[in-house]
Write a protein that holds these residues in place. Structure first.
Motif, PDB file in Angstrom:
ATOM      1  N   ASP A   1       0.807  -1.226   0.000  1.00  0.00           N
ATOM      2  CA  ASP A   1       0.000   0.000   0.000  1.00  0.00           C
ATOM      3  C   ASP A   1       0.839   1.275   0.000  1.00  0.00           C
ATOM      4  O   ASP A   1       0.285   2.373   0.071  1.00  0.00           O
ATOM      5  CB  ASP A   1      -0.912   0.015   1.233  1.00  0.00           C
ATOM      6  CG  ASP A   1      -1.891  -1.145   1.250  1.00  0.00           C
ATOM      7  OD1 ASP A   1      -2.338  -1.547   0.153  1.00  0.00           O
ATOM      8  OD2 ASP A   1      -2.195  -1.654   2.348  1.00  0.00           O
TER       9      ASP A   1
ATOM     10  N   ALA B   1       0.145   4.338  -2.089  1.00  0.00           N
ATOM     11  CA  ALA B   1      -1.084   5.082  -1.802  1.00  0.00           C
ATOM     12  C   ALA B   1      -0.894   5.945  -0.559  1.00  0.00           C
ATOM     13  O   ALA B   1      -1.861   6.397   0.047  1.00  0.00           O
ATOM     14  CB  ALA B   1      -2.256   4.124  -1.598  1.00  0.00           C
TER      15      ALA B   1
ATOM     16  N   TYR C   1       7.383   1.914  -7.545  1.00  0.00           N
ATOM     17  CA  TYR C   1       6.903   2.523  -8.787  1.00  0.00           C
ATOM     18  C   TYR C   1       7.681   1.964  -9.979  1.00  0.00           C
ATOM     19  O   TYR C   1       7.102   1.670 -11.024  1.00  0.00           O
ATOM     20  CB  TYR C   1       7.056   4.036  -8.720  1.00  0.00           C
ATOM     21  CG  TYR C   1       6.451   4.778  -9.890  1.00  0.00           C
ATOM     22  CD1 TYR C   1       5.072   4.877 -10.035  1.00  0.00           C
ATOM     23  CD2 TYR C   1       7.262   5.387 -10.847  1.00  0.00           C
ATOM     24  CE1 TYR C   1       4.513   5.562 -11.110  1.00  0.00           C
ATOM     25  CE2 TYR C   1       6.714   6.071 -11.927  1.00  0.00           C
ATOM     26  CZ  TYR C   1       5.341   6.162 -12.046  1.00  0.00           C
ATOM     27  OH  TYR C   1       4.792   6.835 -13.128  1.00  0.00           O
TER      28      TYR C   1
ATOM     29  N   TYR D   1       0.744   9.777  -9.575  1.00  0.00           N
ATOM     30  CA  TYR D   1       0.318   8.385  -9.408  1.00  0.00           C
ATOM     31  C   TYR D   1       0.015   8.085  -7.938  1.00  0.00           C
ATOM     32  O   TYR D   1      -1.012   7.472  -7.622  1.00  0.00           O
ATOM     33  CB  TYR D   1       1.407   7.442  -9.914  1.00  0.00           C
ATOM     34  CG  TYR D   1       1.045   5.971  -9.837  1.00  0.00           C
ATOM     35  CD1 TYR D   1       0.361   5.351 -10.874  1.00  0.00           C
ATOM     36  CD2 TYR D   1       1.378   5.213  -8.723  1.00  0.00           C
ATOM     37  CE1 TYR D   1       0.022   4.008 -10.808  1.00  0.00           C
ATOM     38  CE2 TYR D   1       1.039   3.863  -8.643  1.00  0.00           C
ATOM     39  CZ  TYR D   1       0.363   3.267  -9.689  1.00  0.00           C
ATOM     40  OH  TYR D   1       0.026   1.932  -9.607  1.00  0.00           O
ATOM     41  N   VAL D   2       0.901   8.522  -7.038  1.00  0.00           N
ATOM     42  CA  VAL D   2       0.698   8.282  -5.613  1.00  0.00           C
ATOM     43  C   VAL D   2      -0.557   9.005  -5.120  1.00  0.00           C
ATOM     44  O   VAL D   2      -1.347   8.452  -4.347  1.00  0.00           O
ATOM     45  CB  VAL D   2       1.937   8.716  -4.803  1.00  0.00           C
ATOM     46  CG1 VAL D   2       1.676   8.611  -3.300  1.00  0.00           C
ATOM     47  CG2 VAL D   2       3.151   7.857  -5.173  1.00  0.00           C
TER      48      VAL D   2
ATOM     49  N   GLU E   1      -3.191   9.753  -6.896  1.00  0.00           N
ATOM     50  CA  GLU E   1      -4.349   9.043  -7.453  1.00  0.00           C
ATOM     51  C   GLU E   1      -4.628   7.751  -6.690  1.00  0.00           C
ATOM     52  O   GLU E   1      -5.788   7.420  -6.406  1.00  0.00           O
ATOM     53  CB  GLU E   1      -4.100   8.742  -8.934  1.00  0.00           C
ATOM     54  CG  GLU E   1      -4.123   9.978  -9.825  1.00  0.00           C
ATOM     55  CD  GLU E   1      -3.562   9.709 -11.217  1.00  0.00           C
ATOM     56  OE1 GLU E   1      -3.222   8.530 -11.486  1.00  0.00           O
ATOM     57  OE2 GLU E   1      -3.463  10.657 -12.015  1.00  0.00           O
ATOM     58  N   GLN E   2      -3.573   7.013  -6.347  1.00  0.00           N
ATOM     59  CA  GLN E   2      -3.745   5.770  -5.596  1.00  0.00           C
ATOM     60  C   GLN E   2      -4.307   6.045  -4.212  1.00  0.00           C
ATOM     61  O   GLN E   2      -5.153   5.303  -3.709  1.00  0.00           O
ATOM     62  CB  GLN E   2      -2.410   5.023  -5.482  1.00  0.00           C
ATOM     63  CG  GLN E   2      -1.871   4.484  -6.799  1.00  0.00           C
ATOM     64  CD  GLN E   2      -2.825   3.514  -7.454  1.00  0.00           C
ATOM     65  OE1 GLN E   2      -3.222   2.516  -6.847  1.00  0.00           O
ATOM     66  NE2 GLN E   2      -3.202   3.795  -8.687  1.00  0.00           N
TER      67      GLN E   2
ATOM     68  N   VAL F   1      -7.986   6.632  -4.435  1.00  0.00           N
ATOM     69  CA  VAL F   1      -8.743   5.398  -4.672  1.00  0.00           C
ATOM     70  C   VAL F   1      -8.896   4.613  -3.371  1.00  0.00           C
ATOM     71  O   VAL F   1      -9.978   4.100  -3.054  1.00  0.00           O
ATOM     72  CB  VAL F   1      -8.038   4.521  -5.735  1.00  0.00           C
ATOM     73  CG1 VAL F   1      -8.667   3.136  -5.795  1.00  0.00           C
ATOM     74  CG2 VAL F   1      -8.088   5.205  -7.091  1.00  0.00           C
ATOM     75  N   VAL F   2      -7.811   4.525  -2.598  1.00  0.00           N
ATOM     76  CA  VAL F   2      -7.824   3.734  -1.365  1.00  0.00           C
ATOM     77  C   VAL F   2      -8.669   4.392  -0.278  1.00  0.00           C
ATOM     78  O   VAL F   2      -9.430   3.729   0.427  1.00  0.00           O
ATOM     79  CB  VAL F   2      -6.374   3.526  -0.850  1.00  0.00           C
ATOM     80  CG1 VAL F   2      -6.383   2.880   0.529  1.00  0.00           C
ATOM     81  CG2 VAL F   2      -5.591   2.670  -1.830  1.00  0.00           C
TER      82      VAL F   2
END
Length: 337
Positions: free
Chosen positions: A71, A74, A132, A275-276, A278-279, A282-283
């Motif tokens: 994880d 994220a 990544y 990217y981080v 966005e993750q 989502v989480v």
């Protein structure tokens, strides 16, 4: 160098089929569908010893579960100013790809200060870039070049190397141990560039202490290494510090993008940063922005790594005393080689 056979890999696979489900699940995040190739990595790291490779991989999987590594992409480093400060003091980035499709990772060894945050933030940042690379960059390269790509090239810039780098030995030892135990055999070749003349003195002392497998991966290039590196990559993939001899380089590429791959403005870091974020969304889409570092258990350093660190420290101190306590390798005076 040990040759890894199909029979070794099959025996290793049989052992891994017996591990608990949580370990199997996190192993999937490591191999991304390329189980055989990743089992071979751990076998290489343990010189073909199946039992030792199995223990190494199981320990790695337990470390991932205990520290929630699956994880970590994220878990952004907040606030943005802190993340930028870490990027400015932990100089690393990706400048492009080799002609064979391997990602080119640049590391500013000489100018990284690691003095803007706690050790936990720097370790978190390092692991995030590892993850990544393994979960996004390498699968993308595999797809782009039409063959499995599971390793990278690292170019280590020694510009500005100082005796004060001794202050970072603990942090660097922690990062090195995490990589050795949990991300083995991910680097094809280490190219050392812009090395001060005094570097040869330290290298002569340290080189015999390295494992033969590691020693064969290290190449010390003359000057910025530009001519040698252009044999294996295009100009646009060269890190900014390799683009011309001497100090300084253009901040922008020919296409107008930022060429300094250490900068937060560089495309690689922008993509990683986004990217981080966005993750994380989502989480935990409704969770408030969380400040504070992500703590990871630090493994005990390998005795060989401790020995190398102690050797480097004593050699730096000897050279410093010999040259009147100068702090910069560029200021040290050398009589002969």
């Amino acid at each position: 160098m040990v040759f890894i056979t199909e029979e070794m890999i099959k025996q290793f696979q049989t052992l891994m089929e017996k591990v608990d489900e949580p370990l199997k699940k996190t192993f999937q995040n490591i191999h991304n569908g390329y189980q055989r190739e990743n089992l071979a990595r751990f076998l290489k790291a343990r010189d073909g010893d199946i039992s030792n490779a199995h223990k190494m991989l199981v320990d790695c999987l337990n470390w991932r579960i205990q520290n929630e590594i699956d994880d970590i992409l994220a878990k952004p480093i907040n606030p943005t100013d802190l993340y930028k400060a870490i990027r400015d003091s932990q100089l690393t980035g990706m400048s492009g790809y080799s002609k064979e499709g391997l990602p080119v990772i640049a590391v500013g060894v000489g100018r990284s200060t690691y003095d803007k945050a706690s050790i936990h933030y720097y370790v978190q940042s390092h692991i995030q870039m590892n993850e990544y690379r393994d979960r996004v960059i390498l699968p993308s390269a595999t797809k782009k070049f039409g063959r499995y790509i599971g390793t990278c090239i690292k170019i280590l810039d020694m510009t500005g190397l100082r005796i004060s780098a001794l202050n970072q030995l603990k942090l660097l030892s922690v990062i090195s141990t995490i990589d050795d135990l949990n991300y083995p055999e991910k680097t094809e070749t280490y190219y050392i560039v812009n090395a001060p003349y005094i570097f040869s003195a330290c290298w002569k002392v340290v080189r015999p202490l390295l494992q033969e497998r590691t020693r064969k991966k290290v190449q010390v290039l003359s000057g910025s290494g530009r001519d040698e590196l252009l044999k294996i990559m295009d100009y646009e993939s060269l890190p900014h510090f390799c683009r011309k001899e001497g100090s300084g380089s253009s901040r922008h590429s020919r296409d107008g993008t930022v060429s300094d791959c250490f900068s937060l403005d560089h495309p690689f870091h922008q993509q990683l940063y986004n990217y981080v974020k966005e993750q994380a969304a989502v989480v935990a889409p409704a969770a408030p922005v969380r400040h504070g570092s992500f703590h990871v258990d630090f493994p005990e350093p390998d005795p060989e790594d401790v020995k190398i660190a102690q050797t480097i420290e004593s050699e730096f101190q000897r050279l410093g005393k010999k040259n009147g306590g100068s702090h910069s390798f560029h200021e040290l005076k050398i009589n002969g080689d």
